[in-house]
Structures are given as structure tokens and as C-alpha cells.
Enzyme design. Structure first.
Site, PDB file in Angstrom:
ATOM      1  N   CYS A  99      30.661  25.138  21.675  1.00 24.47           N
ATOM      2  CA  CYS A  99      31.015  26.145  20.675  1.00 24.47           C
ATOM      3  C   CYS A  99      30.117  27.334  20.945  1.00 24.47           C
ATOM      4  O   CYS A  99      28.970  27.363  20.491  1.00 24.47           O
ATOM      5  CB  CYS A  99      30.819  25.615  19.262  1.00 24.47           C
ATOM      6  SG  CYS A  99      31.163  26.851  17.988  1.00 24.47           S
ATOM      7  N   CYS A 102      29.073  29.269  17.611  1.00 23.83           N
ATOM      8  CA  CYS A 102      28.232  28.655  16.567  1.00 23.83           C
ATOM      9  C   CYS A 102      27.862  27.224  16.959  1.00 23.83           C
ATOM     10  O   CYS A 102      26.977  27.042  17.792  1.00 23.83           O
ATOM     11  CB  CYS A 102      28.894  28.725  15.193  1.00 23.83           C
ATOM     12  SG  CYS A 102      30.643  28.284  15.168  1.00 23.83           S
ATOM     13  N   CYS A 104      30.485  24.213  16.341  1.00 25.22           N
ATOM     14  CA  CYS A 104      31.552  23.323  15.864  1.00 25.22           C
ATOM     15  C   CYS A 104      31.683  22.063  16.721  1.00 25.22           C
ATOM     16  O   CYS A 104      31.675  22.121  17.938  1.00 25.22           O
ATOM     17  CB  CYS A 104      32.895  24.055  15.894  1.00 25.22           C
ATOM     18  SG  CYS A 104      32.901  25.567  14.927  1.00 25.22           S
TER      19      CYS A 104
END
Lengths: 191, 205
Positions: A99, A102, A104
Site C-alpha cells: 500500500c 498508507c 491497507c
């Protein structure tokens, strides 16, 4: 007042503010921490992988619709994980998930993301230097193995279905699940 | 938002700090923050897109130097202030010191009017658009072409959902890019897949 408050005091401040607003946090924190530590664990994904190895019909359903297939094993996914795509490795294909924006992951299935997954180094480099990054992490792939990287940018979640180690063929599912690791399901390790 | 959070393909970072069986948490307060933000989402205080965007809006130096869960905390606190649950002054009084929050948001946007549906196998290009608010298009695919390899059900459109703007849900497409097309002569060969919202795509000619 110019000094940044210590992190624990900032956490206590926001918790106190939520409580003062009438959102009673204490029970929720206890419940959610329990889920994070006891329920959202890689053992869930390991059961899924073991069943896919042992049961070709389940494997087919898992690859067609991951969310429905894991539900057969009693595994739930949060509302914002609307779709689970299972990525099948082969001897000449390695899938890796990340990710870049971020952190995820399909955390209810493969466990909450480890520290290195959320770090700046992995996020920046795995899409552009995937083979080198895997090598740094202890997985040196022969040149004939193609790498497919999957950046988690929507409500779709991914998990890797590792290649079954040949010596485990015929084992019962419970024993198979013991050889499946979280890093194998993220795709940075081969089993 | 072309923020510091958009890390894919950035150069200069060192080796991945990998350890076997690495943990998700390293302190009690991290677990508490993780539970508090999840509780706020469950309670309807804010949604996941607002949560993500409030992290992205952190001052870049703060973003880069904060630990992962400090970013969660900053987003949670910023949104609680913006939603009127607590004032910034009250938070700092309770914390006994400065409580840095994220910067104000730029406006969001609704679906792109000319978006169209695609199928597996279609050649697509990512629109060369610069979105000041929340967007789930990593900068490294902007203007790049790839092939659709998967189609999903419709999801809330993050560019709107992070900003309380009305929008239709959209399918997303798993698009396969060649790393050599993303970073010509400057990437190791691999196929890189990104989940791309319909509004971000146009047909490649």
C-alpha cells in the site's frame, strides 16, 4: 505553551474528549484491542490457504470470490473491505502486495500489517525495485520468476496464495496451516 | 493531493527494516489509538476516506517524522476538532502541551462526468489530472497506460467521500502496468497493479 505534549498525553486527551462528548470509549477500546490481538491474526489466512491446497473445489471458489469463500470458514471482513482478490503464486510467478499510499491490508484475514509494511522504505521502493526489495528481505528469486506487485488503493483487499511446498502434499489441513506464514501471504516470502 | 504520503517510486530511501515475525504494535498507546480511531469510524464520527485524507494533510515534516500510529492519532484528533467534538484549545489543555493537527483540506470533487465503463482486456490510460483534495491515484500512474485485469463492484468515490460531497459509487479496475512504462529505464522489470477508480481512467487509443 510551546512544547509538544508527549504522545501518551495526547492519546489520553483525545480519549477524554470523546468520553466527554458522550462516546464511551472504555468498553470499545477493550473490545477492539481484543479483536486486534486475538481475532485478526494470520492464522485465519493460514486456514484459508491450507484449505485451498487440500480442496480443489474450495480453491476454485476462493479464486473466483475471496470474500464469499473465506466466509465459508467463518471469517468476516470489515464493511470497507468490499472485495477479496486472492493471487495465486506458481513456481515461475511471485505476487507481492503493498500500500504505497498508507498501509491497507486484509487485516482480518492475514493479520494487522507488520511495522516494515507501513514504513516509508517498503512503501516507496517495492513498486519500483521489487526484486531488490525482496532480496533485502531474504527472498532471492531466480530471474525466471516473474514478479507482480499489487498496490492496495481501493476497497479491494488482496492476499497471496503461496505455492504448496511439495513435501506437504497429502497432509491434513490443520498441519498444512502450520507452514503458512503471514509474510508468505503478503508475498515477500516463499514457503 | 500531491502530498508527501504519495511514496510509490520515490528514490533515496534505504533498505526495508525487515525482521521475521515483526509486530504490528510496539507500545500500549498504539493499540489504544488504533482502537479509538476504529471506534470513531464505527460511531459515525468520520469515514475511512476522511481518516486517510486527514493523515495526508499533515504537515510534510511531521508526516515523515511521526510514527505510523502518531499519524493515526493526528488524523483522529484533527477530525474530532473539525467535526466539533472538541476544540483544539481543549485538546491542548487536556494534553498539557502542544497538540499538532493536520492542515485544512482543499475542496473535494464529485465523479468525472465523462467516465465510462471498461472490461477486462481493455487498454486504458490514467487521466493526467491533478486533484488538490483526496484522491486514490498514486502519482506514479498519472498519464500512464495499462491493461484492465479485474473489475470490482461499485465503491464510494473517495474524492467525494473524504469531503462530504455527493457522488455515485463507482467500480474500480485493477490495471496492470509495466514498471518500465512507469519509470522508463529506471525500474526493475515487474508488473505493477493498481486499483483505479473509473473516474480516473480513459480509453487508451
Amino acid at each position: 505553551m510551546t512544547r509538544i505534549a508527549p504522545i501518551e498525553q495526547r492519546v489520553a486527551a483525545i480519549q477524554g474528549a470523546l468520553d466527554a462528548h458522550g462516546l464511551d470509549t472504555s468498553k470499545a477500546v477493550e473490545e477492539l484491542t481484543h479483536l486486534a490481538e486475538e481475532q485478526w491474526v494470520p492464522r485465519n489466512g493460514a486456514r484459508v490457504v491450507a484449505k485451498a491446497w487440500a480442496d480443489p473445489a474450495f480453491r476454485k471458489r476462493l479464486l473466483a470470490n475471496g470474500r464469499d469463500a473465506v466466509a465459508e470458514l467463518g471469517l468476516a471482513m470489515p464493511k470497507h473491505h468490499r472485495h477479496l482478490v486472492v493471487l495465486e503464486n506458481t513456481p515461475t510467478l511471485q505476487n507481492v502486495i503493498c500500500c504505497t499510499l498508507c498501509s491497507c491490508t486484509a487485516f482480518t484475514i492475514i493479520g494487522l500489517p507488520p511495522d516494515w509494511y507501513k514504513d516509508l522504505e517498503y512503501r516507496s521502493r517495492v513498486v519500483r525495485q521489487s526484486r531488490t526489495v525482496l532480496k533485502e528481505m531474504g527472498t532471492e528469486l531466480p530471474p525466471e520468476v516473474e514478479i507482480r506487485v499489487w498496490d492496495t488503493t481501493t476497497d479491494t483487499r488482496y492476499m497471496v496464495l503461496p505455492v504448496q511446498p511439495p513435501e506437504t502434499i497429502g497432509w491434513p489441513e490443520e498441519k498444512l496451516a502450520e507452514v503458512v506464514t503471514r509474510d508468505g501471504m503478503i508475498g515477500v516470502a516463499r514457503l | 493531493m500531491d502530498g508527501i504520503h504519495d511514496l510509490g517510486g520515490k528514490q533515496g530511501f534505504g533498505p526495508v527494516r525487515y525482521t521475521l515475525n515483526a509486530g504490528a504494535f510496539h507500545a500500549e498507546w498504539e493499540k489504544r489509538v488504533n482502537s479509538l480511531y476504529a471506534f470513531a469510524v464505527r460511531s459515525g464520527v468520520f469515514n475511512m476516506d476522511e481518516y486517510r485524507h486527514a493523515i495526508e494533510r499533515m504537515e510534510p515534516r511531521h508526516y515523515l517524522t511521526a510514527s505510523y500510529y502518531e499519524r493515526s492519532l493526528t488524523s483522529l484528533a484533527t477530525l474530532c476538532v473539525e467535526k466539533g467534538i472538541v476544540t483544539h484549545e481543549e485538546l491542548e489543555r487536556r494534553a498539557g502541551g502542544v497538540f499538532p493537527l493536520a492542515a485544512e483540506s482543499a475542496p473535494g470533487r464529485t465523479n468525472v462526468a465523462t467516465r465510462q465503463a471498461f472490461k477486462v482486456g481493455n487498454a486504458v490510460r490514467v487521466r493526467s489530472e491533478h486533484v488538490p483534495g483526496h484522491v486514490r491515484m498514486p502519482g506514479y500512474i498519472r498519464g500512464k497506460s495499462g491493461i484492465v485485469v479485474g473489475v470490482t463492484p461499485a465503491y464510494p468515490f473517495p474524492d467525494a467521500h473524504a469531503h462530504s460531497i455527493e457522488a455515485a459509487d463507482e467500480p474500480t479496475y485493477d490495471v496492470r502496468f509495466r514498471s518500465e512504462d512507469l519509470w522508463p529505464d529506471s525500474a526493475e522489470p515487474a508488473l505493477v497493479h493498481v486499483g483505479v477508480f473509473e473516474s480516473y481512467l480513459e480509453r487508451a487509443v
